[in-house]
Design a protein around this motif. Structure first.
Motif, PDB file in Angstrom:
ATOM      1  N   LEU A  98       0.846  -1.150   0.079  1.00  0.00           N
ATOM      2  CA  LEU A  98       0.134  -0.112   0.030  1.00  0.00           C
ATOM      3  C   LEU A  98       0.878   1.251   0.107  1.00  0.00           C
ATOM      4  N   ASP A  99       1.659   1.536   0.820  1.00  0.00           N
ATOM      5  CA  ASP A  99       2.689   2.439   1.131  1.00  0.00           C
ATOM      6  C   ASP A  99       3.362   2.751  -0.079  1.00  0.00           C
ATOM      7  N   ARG A 100       4.066   1.824  -0.708  1.00  0.00           N
ATOM      8  CA  ARG A 100       4.924   1.768  -1.957  1.00  0.00           C
ATOM      9  C   ARG A 100       4.088   2.246  -3.035  1.00  0.00           C
ATOM     10  N   PHE A 101       2.945   1.968  -3.065  1.00  0.00           N
ATOM     11  CA  PHE A 101       2.060   2.324  -4.145  1.00  0.00           C
ATOM     12  C   PHE A 101       1.801   3.901  -3.959  1.00  0.00           C
ATOM     13  N   LEU A 102       1.620   4.266  -2.827  1.00  0.00           N
ATOM     14  CA  LEU A 102       1.267   5.767  -2.421  1.00  0.00           C
ATOM     15  C   LEU A 102       2.482   6.654  -2.844  1.00  0.00           C
ATOM     16  N   VAL A 103       3.714   6.073  -2.488  1.00  0.00           N
ATOM     17  CA  VAL A 103       4.794   6.836  -2.857  1.00  0.00           C
ATOM     18  C   VAL A 103       4.914   7.079  -4.212  1.00  0.00           C
ATOM     19  N   VAL A 143      12.367  14.660  11.533  1.00  0.00           N
ATOM     20  CA  VAL A 143      11.371  13.678  11.196  1.00  0.00           C
ATOM     21  C   VAL A 143      11.340  12.669  12.418  1.00  0.00           C
ATOM     22  N   VAL A 144      12.800  12.364  12.894  1.00  0.00           N
ATOM     23  CA  VAL A 144      12.652  11.575  14.065  1.00  0.00           C
ATOM     24  C   VAL A 144      12.040  12.148  15.381  1.00  0.00           C
ATOM     25  N   ASP A 155       7.426   3.079  10.202  1.00  0.00           N
ATOM     26  CA  ASP A 155       7.922   1.888   9.731  1.00  0.00           C
ATOM     27  C   ASP A 155       7.819   1.268   8.593  1.00  0.00           C
ATOM     28  N   SER A 156       6.922   1.639   7.657  1.00  0.00           N
ATOM     29  CA  SER A 156       6.908   1.489   6.312  1.00  0.00           C
ATOM     30  C   SER A 156       7.885   2.255   5.573  1.00  0.00           C
ATOM     31  N   TYR A 157       8.210   3.398   6.065  1.00  0.00           N
ATOM     32  CA  TYR A 157       9.330   4.538   5.602  1.00  0.00           C
ATOM     33  C   TYR A 157      10.715   3.571   5.734  1.00  0.00           C
ATOM     34  N   LEU A 158      10.889   3.263   6.958  1.00  0.00           N
ATOM     35  CA  LEU A 158      12.312   2.638   7.138  1.00  0.00           C
ATOM     36  C   LEU A 158      12.594   1.359   6.411  1.00  0.00           C
ATOM     37  N   ASN A 159      11.370   0.408   6.254  1.00  0.00           N
ATOM     38  CA  ASN A 159      11.536  -0.639   5.441  1.00  0.00           C
ATOM     39  C   ASN A 159      11.740  -0.252   3.898  1.00  0.00           C
TER      40      ASN A 159
END
Length: 309
Positions: free
Chosen positions: A112-117, A282-283, A297-301
């Motif tokens: 999902l998050d890769r698609f949105l990126v 950001v952190v 978590d999605s961002y880091l992955n």
């Protein structure tokens, strides 16, 4: 004489092109000259569904594509199965929908998050369809509420759908009306079932879920641009298990997470990756609760996968 039309289906060798004639819209099967295939070696498909092309008609009634018009935008992913090049899923679209299921198969946050990126990077307005809501339990409700609130707040409208809930299908139709849209998602999430219910005349084949691994079985073989009787077009794509990012560097990934844009300006270093550097805005925002843990978590992955490439 040359004609202008739009690619509605691609089978690899032939391209089905829809074009205007005096009697109305007609389709013609076209070939692509070899020179176009050599122009961009980084693409597995030089022409995508949704492309506008100019073509001539051969004596045998088939067509020959003479020109591929510039794209307004396109949805692209990294090819898998060790294929070289990248794949354009659809071109010249108004809105992209990532379809996920609440169950059978379970929602894939990474997909999902890769698609949105990708939608952010290629300037395509995105929506989320959370389907199979008829399978949701009372225990799922807290997750659904949190999920909807999170993504709505980021600008990604969430539609909760079920083929057994007519009002939810009407909301989806209203959202699709008079636009060129694309459905993307893993196999088995119900893309084709949704399409068959909002456009019954299409009657595309529906697959099942493998009980062994809860993964869907592919039913749509090629992407196809389908007209909607209530106005607009919809690209139905084959089920996708992975959504690899294209032409995105690790340092720029945060540009495509809307919730990070404000805070990244507070970082001490211009090339901050927001993972380990001191003085990272950001952190700090994440620690203060301004960025949702699942999204971070999605961002880091995703960052890890980009740094490995």
């Amino acid at each position: 004489m040359e004609y202008r039309g739009r690619v509605v289906e691609s089978t690899g060798r032939w391209y089905e092109v829809s074009y205007q004639q005096d009697e109305g819209m007609e389709n013609i099967s076209c070939r692509l000259p070899g020179r176009f295939r050599l122009e961009d070696q980084k693409l597995t498909n030089p022409i995508a569904v949704g492309d506008f092309v100019q073509f001539s008609i051969n004596e045998d009634g088939t067509g020959r594509i003479e020109k591929i018009e510039d794209r307004r935008n396109y949805l692209i992913r990294e090819s898998t199965h060790h294929q070289e090049g990248n794949q354009i899923l659809a071109a010249n679209i108004d809105r992209a929908y990532v379809v996920q299921a609440i169950r059978q198969p379970i929602l894939k946050r990474g997909f999902l998050d890769r698609f949105l990126v990708t939608c952010e990077a290629y300037q395509i307005p995105a929506r989320i369809v959370l389907n199979k809501m008829d399978l949701a339990t009372e225990q799922d409700q807290a997750f659904i509420d949190d999920f909807t609130e999170l993504y709505d707040s980021l600008g990604y409208h969430v539609l909760l759908t079920s083929i057994y809930d007519e009002p939810s299908l009407e909301k989806l139709k209203d959202d699709l009306r008079d636009k060129t849209s694309v459905f993307v998602g893993p196999s088995g999430v119900g893309k084709t079932s949704l399409l068959n219910h909002i456009e019954p005349s299409i009657d595309r084949k529906v697959g099942a879920i493998s009980h062994y691994n809860e993964k869907g079985i592919h039913t749509t073989t090629f992407a196809k641009l389908l007209p909607l009787h209530f106005g607009g077009y919809l690209v139905d794509t084959p089920g996708i298990r992975e959504f690899g990012l294209v032409n995105i560097e690790p340092w720029e990934l945060s540009l495509f997470f809307p919730e990070m844009l404000e805070y990244r300006q507070q970082c001490k270093f211009n090339n901050c990756t927001h993972s380990h550097e001191p003085g990272c805005g950001v952190v700090n925002a994440f620690k203060e609760g301004h960025i949702h843990p699942d999204r971070y978590d999605s961002y880091l992955n995703i960052l890890d996968s980009l740094e490995e490439d």
